[in-house]
Design a protein around this motif. Sequence first.
Motif, mmCIF file in Angstrom:
data_model
loop_
_atom_site.group_PDB
_atom_site.id
_atom_site.type_symbol
_atom_site.label_atom_id
_atom_site.label_comp_id
_atom_site.label_asym_id
_atom_site.label_seq_id
_atom_site.Cartn_x
_atom_site.Cartn_y
_atom_site.Cartn_z
ATOM 1 N N GLY A 8 72.051 2.662 108.567
ATOM 2 C CA GLY A 8 71.829 3.960 108.272
ATOM 3 C C GLY A 8 70.242 4.135 107.697
ATOM 4 N N GLY A 9 69.929 4.921 106.842
ATOM 5 C CA GLY A 9 68.552 4.969 106.494
ATOM 6 C C GLY A 9 67.905 6.227 106.939
ATOM 7 N N SER A 30 75.582 1.425 106.173
ATOM 8 C CA SER A 30 74.897 0.172 105.695
ATOM 9 C C SER A 30 73.364 0.538 105.055
ATOM 10 C CB SER A 30 74.891 -0.852 106.609
ATOM 11 O OG SER A 30 74.255 -1.965 106.136
ATOM 12 N N ARG A 34 66.402 -0.945 100.413
ATOM 13 C CA ARG A 34 64.979 -0.665 99.922
ATOM 14 C C ARG A 34 64.651 -0.005 98.889
ATOM 15 N NH1 ARG A 34 63.445 -4.164 102.539
ATOM 16 N NH2 ARG A 34 62.738 -4.723 104.597
ATOM 17 N N PHE A 50 72.245 -8.507 106.227
ATOM 18 C CA PHE A 50 73.667 -9.438 106.519
ATOM 19 C C PHE A 50 73.198 -10.814 106.730
ATOM 20 C CE2 PHE A 50 76.211 -5.725 107.538
ATOM 21 C CZ PHE A 50 75.212 -4.763 107.905
ATOM 22 N N GLY A 51 71.716 -11.149 107.051
ATOM 23 C CA GLY A 51 71.552 -12.392 107.079
ATOM 24 C C GLY A 51 71.383 -12.886 108.569
ATOM 25 N N GLY A 52 70.286 -11.798 109.182
ATOM 26 C CA GLY A 52 69.968 -11.946 110.333
ATOM 27 C C GLY A 52 71.241 -11.513 111.660
ATOM 28 N N HIS A 73 65.829 3.735 111.381
ATOM 29 C CA HIS A 73 64.661 4.230 111.709
ATOM 30 C C HIS A 73 63.849 3.593 113.037
ATOM 31 C CE1 HIS A 73 60.392 5.456 111.051
ATOM 32 N NE2 HIS A 73 60.798 6.589 110.290
ATOM 33 N N ALA A 76 62.531 0.231 112.333
ATOM 34 C CA ALA A 76 63.161 -0.553 111.859
ATOM 35 C C ALA A 76 63.561 -1.702 113.090
ATOM 36 C CB ALA A 76 64.513 -0.076 111.025
ATOM 37 N N THR A 78 63.369 -4.873 113.482
ATOM 38 C CA THR A 78 64.054 -6.067 113.358
ATOM 39 C C THR A 78 65.748 -6.022 113.216
ATOM 40 O OG1 THR A 78 62.257 -6.947 111.986
ATOM 41 C CG2 THR A 78 64.512 -8.157 111.904
ATOM 42 N N ILE A 79 66.146 -5.102 112.285
ATOM 43 C CA ILE A 79 67.555 -4.673 112.210
ATOM 44 C C ILE A 79 67.950 -4.265 113.660
ATOM 45 C CG2 ILE A 79 67.261 -2.292 111.396
ATOM 46 C CD1 ILE A 79 70.133 -4.783 110.515
ATOM 47 N N LYS A 196 53.497 7.519 111.110
ATOM 48 C CA LYS A 196 54.357 6.718 111.809
ATOM 49 C C LYS A 196 55.027 7.843 112.917
ATOM 50 C CE LYS A 196 55.777 3.285 108.724
ATOM 51 N NZ LYS A 196 56.887 2.890 107.913
HETATM 52 P P1 NAP Z 1 63.491 -3.989 109.509
HETATM 53 O O1 NAP Z 1 62.271 -4.397 109.023
HETATM 54 O O2 NAP Z 1 64.100 -3.643 111.021
HETATM 55 O O3 NAP Z 1 64.693 -4.947 108.965
HETATM 56 C C1 NAP Z 1 64.155 -5.975 108.065
HETATM 57 C C2 NAP Z 1 65.603 -6.617 107.556
HETATM 58 O O4 NAP Z 1 66.175 -5.652 106.640
HETATM 59 C C3 NAP Z 1 66.786 -6.627 108.623
HETATM 60 O O5 NAP Z 1 66.500 -7.998 109.250
HETATM 61 C C4 NAP Z 1 67.942 -6.620 107.713
HETATM 62 O O6 NAP Z 1 68.128 -7.945 106.894
HETATM 63 C C5 NAP Z 1 67.735 -5.700 106.659
HETATM 64 N N1 NAP Z 1 68.115 -4.271 106.970
HETATM 65 C C6 NAP Z 1 67.237 -3.457 107.595
HETATM 66 N N2 NAP Z 1 68.059 -2.051 107.656
HETATM 67 C C7 NAP Z 1 69.331 -2.578 107.315
HETATM 68 C C8 NAP Z 1 70.613 -1.833 107.016
HETATM 69 N N3 NAP Z 1 70.510 -0.468 107.484
HETATM 70 N N4 NAP Z 1 71.667 -2.386 106.575
HETATM 71 C C9 NAP Z 1 71.627 -3.656 106.341
HETATM 72 N N5 NAP Z 1 70.331 -4.546 106.440
HETATM 73 C C10 NAP Z 1 69.295 -3.837 106.827
HETATM 74 O O7 NAP Z 1 63.820 -2.619 108.631
HETATM 75 P P2 NAP Z 1 63.004 -1.620 107.606
HETATM 76 O O8 NAP Z 1 61.865 -0.984 108.553
HETATM 77 O O9 NAP Z 1 62.690 -2.498 106.529
HETATM 78 O O10 NAP Z 1 64.041 -0.514 107.232
HETATM 79 C C11 NAP Z 1 64.932 -0.939 106.267
HETATM 80 C C12 NAP Z 1 65.723 0.560 106.136
HETATM 81 O O11 NAP Z 1 65.014 1.477 105.825
HETATM 82 C C13 NAP Z 1 66.517 0.771 107.194
HETATM 83 O O12 NAP Z 1 67.898 1.082 107.138
HETATM 84 C C14 NAP Z 1 65.674 1.917 107.798
HETATM 85 O O13 NAP Z 1 66.564 2.795 108.828
HETATM 86 C C15 NAP Z 1 65.122 2.590 106.655
HETATM 87 N N6 NAP Z 1 64.095 3.394 107.083
HETATM 88 C C16 NAP Z 1 63.075 2.597 107.590
HETATM 89 C C17 NAP Z 1 61.852 3.456 107.784
HETATM 90 C C18 NAP Z 1 60.517 2.645 108.244
HETATM 91 O O14 NAP Z 1 59.540 3.231 108.356
HETATM 92 N N7 NAP Z 1 60.581 1.318 108.603
HETATM 93 C C19 NAP Z 1 61.569 4.876 107.687
HETATM 94 C C20 NAP Z 1 63.046 5.404 106.976
HETATM 95 C C21 NAP Z 1 64.041 4.711 106.777
HETATM 96 P P3 NAP Z 1 69.216 -9.257 107.462
HETATM 97 O O15 NAP Z 1 68.221 -10.142 108.407
HETATM 98 O O16 NAP Z 1 69.320 -10.176 106.195
HETATM 99 O O17 NAP Z 1 70.256 -8.727 107.983
#
Ligand code: NAP
Length: 243
Positions: A8-9, A30, A34, A50-52, A73, A76, A78-79, A196
Amino acid sequence: MPNILVLGGTIEATRLVAALAAAGLPATLSYAGRVERPKPQPVPVRIGGFGGAQGLAAYLRDNKITHLVDATHPFAATISANAVQAAEHAGTPFLALTRPPWTAREGDQWTRVPDIPAAVAALDGPRKNIMLALGRMHLAAFGHHPQHRYLLRLVDPPQTPPPLPDHHIIIDRGPFDADADAALMQAHDITLIVAKNAGGTGAQAKLVAARRLGIPVLMIDRPPLPDRAQVHDIAAVLDWITA
Ligand code: NAP
Ligand code: 3Y8
Protein backbone atom coordinates in the motif's frame (compact mmCIF):
# COMPACT_ATOMS: atom_id res chain seq x y z
CA MET A 1 -11.32 -18.37 -0.63
CA PRO A 2 -8.69 -15.83 -1.78
CA ASN A 3 -6.07 -14.47 0.62
CA ILE A 4 -4.87 -11.17 -0.86
CA LEU A 5 -1.78 -9.12 0.05
CA VAL A 6 -1.91 -5.45 -1.02
CA LEU A 7 1.34 -3.44 -0.91
CA GLY A 8 0.00 0.00 0.00
CA GLY A 9 0.88 3.59 0.77
CA THR A 10 -1.33 5.25 -1.85
CA ILE A 11 -4.90 6.40 -2.19
CA GLU A 12 -5.49 3.63 -4.72
CA ALA A 13 -4.41 1.02 -2.16
CA THR A 14 -6.77 2.51 0.40
CA ARG A 15 -9.66 2.46 -2.06
CA LEU A 16 -8.81 -1.09 -3.14
CA VAL A 17 -8.82 -2.53 0.39
CA ALA A 18 -12.12 -0.74 1.09
CA ALA A 19 -13.60 -2.45 -1.99
CA LEU A 20 -12.12 -5.83 -0.99
CA ALA A 21 -13.54 -5.49 2.54
CA ALA A 22 -16.95 -4.54 1.10
CA ALA A 23 -16.84 -7.60 -1.16
CA GLY A 24 -15.92 -9.85 1.76
CA LEU A 25 -12.60 -10.79 0.15
CA PRO A 26 -9.91 -11.40 2.82
CA ALA A 27 -6.97 -9.01 2.39
CA THR A 28 -4.00 -7.66 4.31
CA LEU A 29 -2.57 -4.19 3.63
CA SER A 30 1.18 -3.75 3.94
CA TYR A 31 2.98 -0.49 4.86
CA ALA A 32 6.75 0.05 4.97
CA GLY A 33 6.40 1.93 8.28
CA ARG A 34 7.59 5.23 6.87
CA VAL A 35 5.28 7.44 8.89
CA GLU A 36 4.37 7.55 12.57
CA ARG A 37 0.62 7.04 12.18
CA PRO A 38 -0.37 5.26 8.98
CA LYS A 39 -4.00 5.74 8.03
CA PRO A 40 -6.41 3.31 9.77
CA GLN A 41 -7.77 0.70 7.35
CA PRO A 42 -10.81 -1.69 7.27
CA VAL A 43 -8.54 -4.72 6.82
CA PRO A 44 -5.63 -6.12 8.88
CA VAL A 45 -2.43 -4.08 8.37
CA ARG A 46 1.16 -5.28 8.56
CA ILE A 47 3.95 -2.71 8.94
CA GLY A 48 7.64 -3.00 8.04
CA GLY A 49 9.92 -4.40 5.36
CA PHE A 50 9.91 -8.06 4.34
CA GLY A 51 13.69 -8.43 4.01
CA GLY A 52 14.04 -7.99 0.26
CA ALA A 53 12.50 -10.07 -2.52
CA GLN A 54 13.43 -13.31 -0.74
CA GLY A 55 11.71 -12.20 2.43
CA LEU A 56 8.61 -11.22 0.50
CA ALA A 57 8.59 -14.56 -1.35
CA ALA A 58 8.79 -16.37 2.01
CA TYR A 59 5.94 -14.21 3.35
CA LEU A 60 3.80 -15.12 0.30
CA ARG A 61 4.44 -18.83 0.81
CA ASP A 62 4.19 -18.89 4.63
CA ASN A 63 0.93 -16.93 4.63
CA LYS A 64 -0.57 -18.83 1.65
CA ILE A 65 -1.17 -15.57 -0.21
CA THR A 66 -3.29 -16.30 -3.30
CA HIS A 67 -2.96 -12.86 -4.97
CA LEU A 68 -0.28 -10.16 -4.64
CA VAL A 69 -1.31 -6.60 -5.64
CA ASP A 70 1.40 -3.93 -5.82
CA ALA A 71 -0.49 -0.67 -5.20
CA THR A 72 2.57 1.26 -4.02
CA HIS A 73 3.64 4.72 -5.19
CA PRO A 74 5.32 4.99 -8.64
CA PHE A 75 8.52 6.19 -6.93
CA ALA A 76 8.64 3.13 -4.65
CA ALA A 77 10.83 1.37 -7.23
CA THR A 78 12.58 -1.09 -4.91
CA ILE A 79 9.47 -2.70 -3.42
CA SER A 80 7.91 -2.82 -6.88
CA ALA A 81 10.90 -4.68 -8.33
CA ASN A 82 10.97 -7.00 -5.30
CA ALA A 83 7.24 -7.72 -5.67
CA VAL A 84 7.57 -8.91 -9.29
CA GLN A 85 10.53 -11.13 -8.35
CA ALA A 86 8.93 -12.50 -5.18
CA ALA A 87 5.66 -13.37 -6.92
CA GLU A 88 7.63 -15.27 -9.57
CA HIS A 89 9.67 -17.16 -6.93
CA ALA A 90 6.60 -18.04 -4.88
CA GLY A 91 4.38 -18.76 -7.90
CA THR A 92 1.83 -16.19 -6.62
CA PRO A 93 -0.46 -14.47 -9.14
CA PHE A 94 0.64 -10.80 -9.38
CA LEU A 95 -0.95 -7.54 -10.56
CA ALA A 96 0.10 -3.91 -10.12
CA LEU A 97 -2.47 -1.17 -9.50
CA THR A 98 -0.94 2.13 -10.52
CA ARG A 99 -1.91 5.51 -11.89
CA PRO A 100 -0.93 7.12 -15.18
CA PRO A 101 1.70 9.89 -14.98
CA TRP A 102 0.44 13.49 -15.00
CA THR A 103 0.87 15.30 -18.32
CA ALA A 104 1.32 19.05 -18.73
CA ARG A 105 -1.83 20.94 -19.76
CA GLU A 106 -2.61 24.34 -21.26
CA GLY A 107 -1.17 26.98 -18.94
CA ASP A 108 1.34 24.65 -17.22
CA GLN A 109 4.98 25.79 -17.12
CA TRP A 110 6.77 22.47 -16.55
CA THR A 111 10.44 21.63 -16.87
CA ARG A 112 10.83 17.85 -16.77
CA VAL A 113 13.92 16.19 -15.27
CA PRO A 114 14.69 12.44 -15.15
CA ASP A 115 15.43 12.06 -11.42
CA ILE A 116 16.21 13.75 -8.09
CA PRO A 117 19.91 14.50 -8.88
CA ALA A 118 18.84 16.24 -12.11
CA ALA A 119 16.28 18.26 -10.14
CA VAL A 120 19.04 19.36 -7.75
CA ALA A 121 21.30 20.31 -10.66
CA ALA A 122 18.46 22.36 -12.18
CA LEU A 123 18.40 24.56 -9.05
CA ASP A 124 21.76 26.11 -9.83
CA GLY A 125 21.37 29.89 -9.97
CA PRO A 126 20.06 32.84 -7.98
CA ARG A 127 17.90 32.51 -4.88
CA LYS A 128 14.29 31.42 -5.34
CA ASN A 129 11.40 30.63 -2.99
CA ILE A 130 11.01 26.92 -3.71
CA MET A 131 8.22 24.61 -2.56
CA LEU A 132 9.92 21.19 -2.26
CA ALA A 133 6.83 18.95 -2.26
CA LEU A 134 8.86 15.75 -2.18
CA GLY A 135 8.47 14.65 1.43
CA ARG A 136 11.36 13.84 3.73
CA MET A 137 13.45 11.13 2.10
CA HIS A 138 15.35 13.22 -0.43
CA LEU A 139 15.86 16.56 1.35
CA ALA A 140 19.59 16.13 1.96
CA ALA A 141 20.34 16.21 -1.78
CA PHE A 142 19.01 19.78 -2.00
CA GLY A 143 21.62 20.91 0.54
CA HIS A 144 23.74 21.32 -2.59
CA HIS A 145 21.88 24.57 -3.24
CA PRO A 146 21.56 26.35 0.13
CA GLN A 147 21.01 29.72 -1.59
CA HIS A 148 17.28 29.13 -1.93
CA ARG A 149 14.47 29.57 0.57
CA TYR A 150 12.72 26.17 0.83
CA LEU A 151 9.12 25.47 1.85
CA LEU A 152 9.03 21.82 2.97
CA ARG A 153 5.84 19.79 3.43
CA LEU A 154 6.39 16.71 5.58
CA VAL A 155 4.11 14.04 7.00
CA ASP A 156 5.95 13.94 10.35
CA PRO A 157 8.28 16.44 12.07
CA PRO A 158 11.86 15.55 11.03
CA GLN A 159 14.08 13.95 13.72
CA THR A 160 16.95 16.22 12.66
CA PRO A 161 16.64 19.62 10.99
CA PRO A 162 17.08 19.33 7.19
CA PRO A 163 20.49 20.52 5.91
CA LEU A 164 18.89 23.58 4.30
CA PRO A 165 19.89 26.84 6.04
CA ASP A 166 16.77 28.73 4.95
CA HIS A 167 13.67 26.52 5.21
CA HIS A 168 10.15 26.55 6.57
CA ILE A 169 8.43 23.27 7.48
CA ILE A 170 4.72 22.55 7.11
CA ILE A 171 3.53 19.30 8.74
CA ASP A 172 0.65 17.96 6.67
CA ARG A 173 -0.45 14.85 4.84
CA GLY A 174 -2.48 14.59 1.65
CA PRO A 175 -4.74 14.32 -0.14
CA PHE A 176 -4.39 18.08 -0.61
CA ASP A 177 -6.74 20.80 -1.85
CA ALA A 178 -5.94 23.25 -4.70
CA ASP A 179 -7.33 26.33 -2.92
CA ALA A 180 -5.33 25.56 0.22
CA ASP A 181 -2.20 24.87 -1.85
CA ALA A 182 -2.65 28.14 -3.77
CA ALA A 183 -3.03 30.06 -0.50
CA LEU A 184 0.10 28.34 0.87
CA MET A 185 2.10 29.27 -2.24
CA GLN A 186 0.95 32.89 -2.10
CA ALA A 187 1.65 33.16 1.64
CA HIS A 188 5.22 32.01 1.00
CA ASP A 189 5.64 33.91 -2.28
CA ILE A 190 6.66 30.64 -4.00
CA THR A 191 8.42 31.11 -7.35
CA LEU A 192 9.14 27.43 -8.17
CA ILE A 193 7.60 24.07 -7.24
CA VAL A 194 9.56 20.81 -7.31
CA ALA A 195 7.34 17.72 -7.63
CA LYS A 196 7.54 14.01 -8.39
CA ASN A 197 5.33 12.78 -11.18
CA ALA A 198 3.28 10.73 -8.72
CA GLY A 199 0.10 10.81 -10.79
CA GLY A 200 -3.19 10.17 -9.08
CA THR A 201 -5.30 12.72 -7.24
CA GLY A 202 -3.68 12.94 -3.79
CA ALA A 203 -0.80 15.19 -4.73
CA GLN A 204 -2.31 16.88 -7.79
CA ALA A 205 -3.58 19.95 -5.91
CA LYS A 206 -0.22 21.71 -6.09
CA LEU A 207 -0.20 21.44 -9.89
CA VAL A 208 -3.68 22.95 -10.16
CA ALA A 209 -2.58 25.75 -7.82
CA ALA A 210 0.66 26.32 -9.78
CA ARG A 211 -1.28 26.56 -13.07
CA ARG A 212 -3.73 29.03 -11.50
CA LEU A 213 -0.92 31.21 -10.11
CA GLY A 214 1.40 30.86 -13.12
CA ILE A 215 4.19 29.28 -11.03
CA PRO A 216 6.71 27.09 -12.90
CA VAL A 217 7.06 23.42 -11.90
CA LEU A 218 10.19 21.26 -11.96
CA MET A 219 8.62 17.83 -12.61
CA ILE A 220 10.65 14.73 -11.75
CA ASP A 221 9.92 11.74 -14.00
CA ARG A 222 9.30 8.34 -12.49
CA PRO A 223 12.09 5.81 -11.97
CA PRO A 224 12.06 2.83 -14.36
CA LEU A 225 10.00 -0.18 -13.19
CA PRO A 226 10.23 -3.81 -14.40
CA ASP A 227 7.74 -5.06 -17.01
CA ARG A 228 4.68 -6.32 -15.16
CA ALA A 229 0.96 -6.88 -15.43
CA GLN A 230 -0.67 -3.59 -14.39
CA VAL A 231 -4.06 -1.87 -14.33
CA HIS A 232 -5.23 1.64 -13.52
CA ASP A 233 -8.56 0.92 -11.89
CA ILE A 234 -9.88 -0.99 -8.92
CA ALA A 235 -12.66 -2.76 -10.86
CA ALA A 236 -9.99 -4.46 -12.99
CA VAL A 237 -8.27 -5.72 -9.82
CA LEU A 238 -11.56 -7.10 -8.46
CA ASP A 239 -12.29 -8.81 -11.81
CA TRP A 240 -8.81 -10.35 -11.75
CA ILE A 241 -9.24 -11.66 -8.20
CA THR A 242 -12.72 -13.08 -8.75
CA ALA A 243 -12.02 -14.46 -12.25
P1 NAP B 1 11.01 1.67 -1.77
O1 NAP B 1 12.17 2.61 -1.77
O2 NAP B 1 10.54 1.08 -3.04
O3 NAP B 1 11.23 0.46 -0.74
C1 NAP B 1 12.32 0.44 0.16
C2 NAP B 1 12.07 -0.72 1.11
O4 NAP B 1 10.98 -0.38 1.96
C3 NAP B 1 11.62 -2.01 0.41
O5 NAP B 1 12.70 -2.73 -0.10
C4 NAP B 1 10.88 -2.73 1.54
O6 NAP B 1 11.80 -3.25 2.50
C5 NAP B 1 10.18 -1.56 2.22
N1 NAP B 1 8.83 -1.31 1.70
C6 NAP B 1 8.45 -0.37 0.81
N2 NAP B 1 7.12 -0.35 0.66
C7 NAP B 1 6.64 -1.33 1.47
C8 NAP B 1 5.33 -1.81 1.75
N3 NAP B 1 4.24 -1.25 1.22
N4 NAP B 1 5.21 -2.84 2.64
C9 NAP B 1 6.32 -3.40 3.23
N5 NAP B 1 7.58 -2.96 3.01
C10 NAP B 1 7.72 -1.95 2.13
O7 NAP B 1 9.74 2.39 -1.08
P2 NAP B 1 9.58 3.93 -0.62
O8 NAP B 1 9.69 4.83 -1.80
O9 NAP B 1 10.46 4.12 0.58
O10 NAP B 1 8.05 3.93 -0.19
C11 NAP B 1 7.70 3.35 1.05
C12 NAP B 1 6.21 3.36 1.18
O11 NAP B 1 5.72 4.70 1.08
C13 NAP B 1 5.50 2.54 0.14
O12 NAP B 1 4.38 1.91 0.76
C14 NAP B 1 5.00 3.57 -0.85
O13 NAP B 1 3.80 3.18 -1.50
C15 NAP B 1 4.72 4.75 0.07
N6 NAP B 1 4.83 6.02 -0.65
C16 NAP B 1 6.04 6.33 -1.22
C17 NAP B 1 6.12 7.54 -1.91
C18 NAP B 1 7.42 7.97 -2.56
O14 NAP B 1 7.48 9.12 -2.99
N7 NAP B 1 8.42 7.11 -2.61
C19 NAP B 1 4.99 8.39 -2.00
C20 NAP B 1 3.78 8.01 -1.37
C21 NAP B 1 3.71 6.81 -0.69
P3 NAP B 1 12.36 -4.79 2.43
O15 NAP B 1 13.37 -4.77 1.33
O16 NAP B 1 12.92 -5.02 3.79
O17 NAP B 1 11.18 -5.68 2.12
C1 3Y8 C 1 3.65 5.66 4.58
C2 3Y8 C 1 0.58 6.19 4.53
C3 3Y8 C 1 -4.13 7.34 1.42
C4 3Y8 C 1 -2.74 7.51 0.92
C5 3Y8 C 1 -2.37 8.95 0.75
C6 3Y8 C 1 -0.92 9.23 -2.94
C7 3Y8 C 1 -1.46 10.34 -2.12
C8 3Y8 C 1 -1.65 11.51 0.04
C9 3Y8 C 1 0.48 12.98 -1.65
C10 3Y8 C 1 3.02 17.01 -1.48
C11 3Y8 C 1 3.29 15.58 -1.90
C12 3Y8 C 1 4.88 12.59 -1.06
C13 3Y8 C 1 4.70 11.71 0.21
C14 3Y8 C 1 2.60 12.09 -0.70
C15 3Y8 C 1 1.27 11.89 -0.97
C16 3Y8 C 1 -0.88 10.38 -0.71
C17 3Y8 C 1 -1.01 9.08 0.07
C18 3Y8 C 1 0.63 10.60 -0.64
C19 3Y8 C 1 3.46 13.16 -1.27
C20 3Y8 C 1 1.35 8.42 3.23
C21 3Y8 C 1 1.60 7.13 3.99
C22 3Y8 C 1 2.94 6.84 3.94
C23 3Y8 C 1 3.57 7.84 3.16
C24 3Y8 C 1 5.03 7.85 2.88
C25 3Y8 C 1 5.47 9.16 2.32
C26 3Y8 C 1 6.96 9.27 1.93
C27 3Y8 C 1 6.93 10.56 1.05
C28 3Y8 C 1 5.59 10.44 0.33
C29 3Y8 C 1 4.79 12.55 1.49
C30 3Y8 C 1 -0.63 6.84 5.16
C31 3Y8 C 1 0.80 9.54 4.08
C32 3Y8 C 1 5.92 13.66 -0.89
C33 3Y8 C 1 5.22 11.72 -2.31
O1 3Y8 C 1 8.43 11.03 6.16
C34 3Y8 C 1 8.57 10.12 5.29
O2 3Y8 C 1 9.48 9.27 5.31
C35 3Y8 C 1 7.56 10.11 4.18
C36 3Y8 C 1 7.90 9.36 3.10
C37 3Y8 C 1 7.43 8.03 1.19
C38 3Y8 C 1 8.06 10.64 0.01
C39 3Y8 C 1 9.37 11.05 0.56
O3 3Y8 C 1 10.32 10.86 -0.20
O4 3Y8 C 1 9.40 11.57 1.70
N1 3Y8 C 1 4.82 9.43 1.05
N2 3Y8 C 1 2.69 8.77 2.73
C40 3Y8 C 1 3.60 4.48 3.62
C41 3Y8 C 1 4.28 3.24 4.20
O5 3Y8 C 1 4.76 3.29 5.36
O6 3Y8 C 1 4.29 2.21 3.49
O7 3Y8 C 1 -0.59 7.11 6.36
O8 3Y8 C 1 -1.59 7.08 4.39
C42 3Y8 C 1 0.43 8.11 2.06
C43 3Y8 C 1 0.16 9.13 1.02
N3 3Y8 C 1 0.96 10.10 0.72
O9 3Y8 C 1 -4.50 6.22 1.78
O10 3Y8 C 1 -4.92 8.35 1.47
O11 3Y8 C 1 -1.65 8.23 -3.15
O12 3Y8 C 1 0.23 9.33 -3.47
N4 3Y8 C 1 3.33 11.26 0.09
C44 3Y8 C 1 5.01 12.44 -3.65
O13 3Y8 C 1 3.96 12.22 -4.27
O14 3Y8 C 1 5.90 13.22 -4.00
C45 3Y8 C 1 3.21 14.59 -0.73
O15 3Y8 C 1 3.37 17.39 -0.34
O16 3Y8 C 1 2.46 17.75 -2.33
